[in-house]
Design an enzyme around this catalytic site. Structure first.
Site, PDB file in Angstrom:
ATOM      1  CD  GLU A 275      10.225  12.042  12.416  1.00 62.48           C
ATOM      2  OE1 GLU A 275       9.168  11.450  12.625  1.00 62.48           O
ATOM      3  OE2 GLU A 275      11.184  11.547  11.787  1.00 62.48           O
TER       4      GLU A 275
ATOM      5  N   GLY B 204       2.950   3.698  13.531  1.00 67.03           N
ATOM      6  CA  GLY B 204       3.635   2.426  13.787  1.00 67.03           C
ATOM      7  C   GLY B 204       3.058   1.721  15.011  1.00 67.03           C
TER       8      GLY B 204
ATOM      9  CE  LYS C 154      -1.851   2.745   2.876  1.00 67.95           C
ATOM     10  NZ  LYS C 154      -1.724   3.997   2.108  1.00 67.95           N
TER      11      LYS C 154
ATOM     12  CD  GLU D 262      12.898   3.541   8.491  1.00 70.15           C
ATOM     13  OE1 GLU D 262      12.748   4.513   9.276  1.00 70.15           O
ATOM     14  OE2 GLU D 262      13.010   3.653   7.269  1.00 70.15           O
TER      15      GLU D 262
ATOM     16  CB  CYS E 181      12.702   8.427   9.127  1.00 67.07           C
ATOM     17  SG  CYS E 181      13.402   7.359   7.879  1.00 67.07           S
TER      18      CYS E 181
ATOM     19  N   GLY F 125       6.969   4.688   8.452  1.00 68.45           N
ATOM     20  CA  GLY F 125       6.172   5.902   8.607  1.00 68.45           C
ATOM     21  C   GLY F 125       6.354   6.470   9.997  1.00 68.45           C
ATOM     22  CB  SER F 126       4.357   8.893  11.885  1.00 68.45           C
ATOM     23  OG  SER F 126       3.105   8.247  11.817  1.00 68.45           O
ATOM     24  CB  THR F 127       6.893   6.994  16.302  1.00 72.63           C
ATOM     25  OG1 THR F 127       8.242   6.880  15.834  1.00 72.63           O
ATOM     26  CG2 THR F 127       6.772   6.272  17.630  1.00 72.63           C
ATOM     27  CD  GLU F 128      -0.221  10.041  15.577  1.00 70.36           C
ATOM     28  OE1 GLU F 128       0.531  10.919  15.107  1.00 70.36           O
ATOM     29  OE2 GLU F 128      -1.456  10.087  15.507  1.00 70.36           O
TER      30      GLU F 128
HETATM   31  P1  ADP Z   1       3.045  10.749   7.813  1.00 70.36           P
HETATM   32  O1  ADP Z   1       2.500  11.112   9.159  1.00 70.36           O
HETATM   33  O2  ADP Z   1       4.455  11.132   7.635  1.00 70.36           O
HETATM   34  O3  ADP Z   1       2.136  11.115   6.661  1.00 70.36           O
HETATM   35  P2  ADP Z   1       2.115   8.158   8.227  1.00 70.36           P
HETATM   36  O4  ADP Z   1       2.788   7.328   9.234  1.00 70.36           O
HETATM   37  O5  ADP Z   1       0.801   8.783   8.549  1.00 70.36           O
HETATM   38  O6  ADP Z   1       3.138   9.206   7.764  1.00 70.36           O
HETATM   39  O7  ADP Z   1       1.901   7.362   6.874  1.00 70.36           O
HETATM   40  C1  ADP Z   1       2.756   6.369   6.387  1.00 70.36           C
HETATM   41  C2  ADP Z   1       1.913   5.305   5.719  1.00 70.36           C
HETATM   42  O8  ADP Z   1       1.042   4.752   6.692  1.00 70.36           O
HETATM   43  C3  ADP Z   1       1.001   5.789   4.592  1.00 70.36           C
HETATM   44  O9  ADP Z   1       0.959   4.786   3.588  1.00 70.36           O
HETATM   45  C4  ADP Z   1      -0.324   5.928   5.267  1.00 70.36           C
HETATM   46  O10 ADP Z   1      -1.422   5.804   4.380  1.00 70.36           O
HETATM   47  C5  ADP Z   1      -0.290   4.770   6.230  1.00 70.36           C
HETATM   48  N1  ADP Z   1      -1.192   4.898   7.381  1.00 70.36           N
HETATM   49  C6  ADP Z   1      -1.600   6.023   8.011  1.00 70.36           C
HETATM   50  N2  ADP Z   1      -2.437   5.732   9.025  1.00 70.36           N
HETATM   51  C7  ADP Z   1      -2.572   4.387   9.051  1.00 70.36           C
HETATM   52  C8  ADP Z   1      -3.297   3.457   9.874  1.00 70.36           C
HETATM   53  N3  ADP Z   1      -4.054   3.867  10.877  1.00 70.36           N
HETATM   54  N4  ADP Z   1      -3.169   2.138   9.610  1.00 70.36           N
HETATM   55  C9  ADP Z   1      -2.379   1.710   8.598  1.00 70.36           C
HETATM   56  N5  ADP Z   1      -1.690   2.525   7.787  1.00 70.36           N
HETATM   57  C10 ADP Z   1      -1.771   3.843   7.995  1.00 70.36           C
END
Ligand code: ADP
Length: 502
Positions: free
Chosen positions: A396, A243, A185, A260, A294, A238-241
């Protein structure tokens, strides 16, 4: 080819989902638009996957895993990956241009970094496919014990928008080399190049369903993939939140997870550093890719003896970074990926002011002309007089914003450098070889750069300590994320088992 193709003269590109080797609309019929962040104008209209499409893609990946793909030899998997690497290279120019149009990163970066690294990763893991081996174990008695290293099965992979195609390559290459199938995705902000990669995967001849590409939003498509009961692994960058949310969702099914995540890397300049080299390293650390990295060197620690000289040069150089049209060869900084990111960064300028930091350079939007006025541009920015406990030193920002902290004592420096929830990377600038290696050990982070920054290679592992995640991507360590070990016992004696024997 399929309807995912389009005429190059068409203003807005159109893409469908790539499921089971076919280009299809979303079950819901929904689409979303991805803009060009340099102008805010629509770049592509993309089919929007949600839970129903994720179900279809996972089912296709399962069939492919149990079917033809599982009977392919390691050599054949490697050959397909080599073929894909070659196709990426022969399409590098158009892929670089599309990546720049979708993400905003300068064409110079996509051409000289992203695309070569993408090809390198597919090549590295193409070669690795035939080197995935088990072992024989010296167990006692008339027993033969060996291990098989087997693929996990269906892997869900959720990737971010900051290096769209490269993150796809980091995840796909080891998964496929090891014999898994994938549902990928891409981020909703940057789905285009992953879908273009889908076309090359088709052209390379991967069996249907081995790779499925399903762009959509995180809360819908991403969440459905992470929580899916029929995936064997979920990999996320992606973001720690987010993750943490993925780890929670995966826990319910005990799906294997690799993450990561974010960073707040210390980039440390000692008094004996080559200042010119260190200034260029600080720039590379925080302005590369608009700071949307990151492992960005977002906390610049300066020894108090060289602080003034360093900051004079850093400020001067930051002011000279050419911000503008990312399609121009000389541009060093393009727009941030989205309005949301731009607002986030602007918000941190206010936070820095409130916290008492000094805005030494930048701090606002650049003055650009024409349709670039609608782009999400931000100036290269330096906050000085920062203390490590401030929010701008702990959170961050994910933009071209350096927080400068002064130090004098080494013990105190180590403590401050490690005083963060993150641990992805760190930079050390010194001419003293013993201090360099001493600090390489003392800093709690997955990658340490000494007198350099942001250097990567497909053969070298990358990943985080602490809340920067777990698992290592790239290098042979990545194969551990995509394989599992089976232990096989054989009795060589031919006798009944002693325990229950006569
Ligand atoms: P950023 O905050 O830098 O945009 P995210 O961590 O939100 O990065 O996004 C990284 C990836 O995770 C994207 O592909 C996003 O669509 C996906 N993503 C965001 N929220 C969720 C979630 N709740 N569950 C699964 N994937 C998600």
């Amino acid at each position: 080819m399929s309807t995912a193709q389009q005429s190059p003269t068409e203003a807005v590109r159109r893409y469908q989902l790539f499921i089971d080797g076919k280009w299809v609309d979303a079950e819901s019929g929904k689409t979303f638009t991805t803009p060009n962040p340099a102008t805010g104008e629509p770049l592509a209209e993309v089919a929007e996957a949600d839970a129903a499409d994720i179900d279809k893609a996972v089912a296709a990946a399962r069939r492919a895993f149990e079917g033809k793909w599982s009977r392919l030899s390691a050599r054949d998997r490697g050959r397909l990956l080599f073929k894909l690497a070659g196709l990426v290279e022969s399409h590098a120019k158009e892929l670089a241009a599309l990546e720049t149009a979708d993400n905003g990163k300068p064409i110079r970066e996509t051409t000289l970094f992203d695309l070569p690294q993408v090809a390198e990763n597919f090549e590295y893991f193409a070669g690795a496919a035939t080197k995935i081996e088990g072992e024989t174990i010296p167990v006692p008695g008339q027993m033969f014990n060996y291990t098989l290293r087997e693929p996990l099965g269906v892997c869900g992979q959720i990737i971010p928008w900051n290096f769209p195609l490269l993150m796809a390559a980091w995840k796909l290459a080891p998964a496929l080399a090891a014999g898994n199938t994938v549902v990928l995705k891409p981020a909703e902000q940057t789905p285009v190049t992953a879908l273009e990669l889908g076309k090359l995967i088709q052209e390379a001849g991967f069996p249907d369903g081995v790779v499925n590409i399903v762009p959509g939003y995180g809360e819908t498509a991403g969440a459905a993939l992470a929580a899916h009961k029929d995936i064997d692994k979920i990999a996320f960058t992606g973001s720690t939140e987010v993750g943490k949310r993925i780890a929670h969702a995966a826990a319910d099914n005990l799906t294997k997870v690799s993450l990561e995540l974010g960073g707040k890397a210390p980039n440390i300049v000692f008094a004996d550093a080559n200042i010119e080299q260190a200034v260029s390293g600080a720039m590379m650390g925080i302005f590369y890719n608009q700071g949307q990295v990151c492992c960005a060197g977002s906390r610049v620690f300066l020894h108090e003896r060289i602080k003034d000289e360093f900051l004079d040069r850093f400020k001067e150089r930051a002011g000279k970074v050419k911000v503008g049209d990312p399609m121009e060869q000389t541009t060093l900084m393009g727009p941030q990926v989205s309005e949301e990111q731009l607002n986030r960064i602007t918000g941190y300028v206010d936070v820095a002011r409130e916290e008492g930091a000094t805005i030494l350079a930048g701090g606002g939007r650049p003055d650009l002309e024409g349709n670039l006025q609608k782009g999400f541009f931000f100036q290269p920015t330096i906050f000085s007089e920062v203390h490590n406990k401030m929010r701008v030193a702990q959170e961050e920002i994910f933009g071209p914003v350096a927080s400068v902290i002064t130090f004098s004592d080494e013990e105190d420096l180590i403590q401050q450098a490690n005083e963060t929830i993150y641990g992805l990377s760190a930079g050390i600038w010194t001419q003293d070889i013993t201090r360099a290696h001493r600090f390489a050990r003392a800093i709690k982070a997955g990658t340490i750069w000494i007198n350099t920054f942001n250097v990567m290679n497909a053969a070298s592992p990358f990943g985080g300590y602490k809340q920067s995640g777990y698992g290592r991507e790239m290098g042979r360590h990545a194969l551990e994320l995509y394989t599992q070990v089976k232990s096989v016992w054989v009795d060589l004696s031919g006798k009944p088992m002693g325990w229950y024997g006569k």
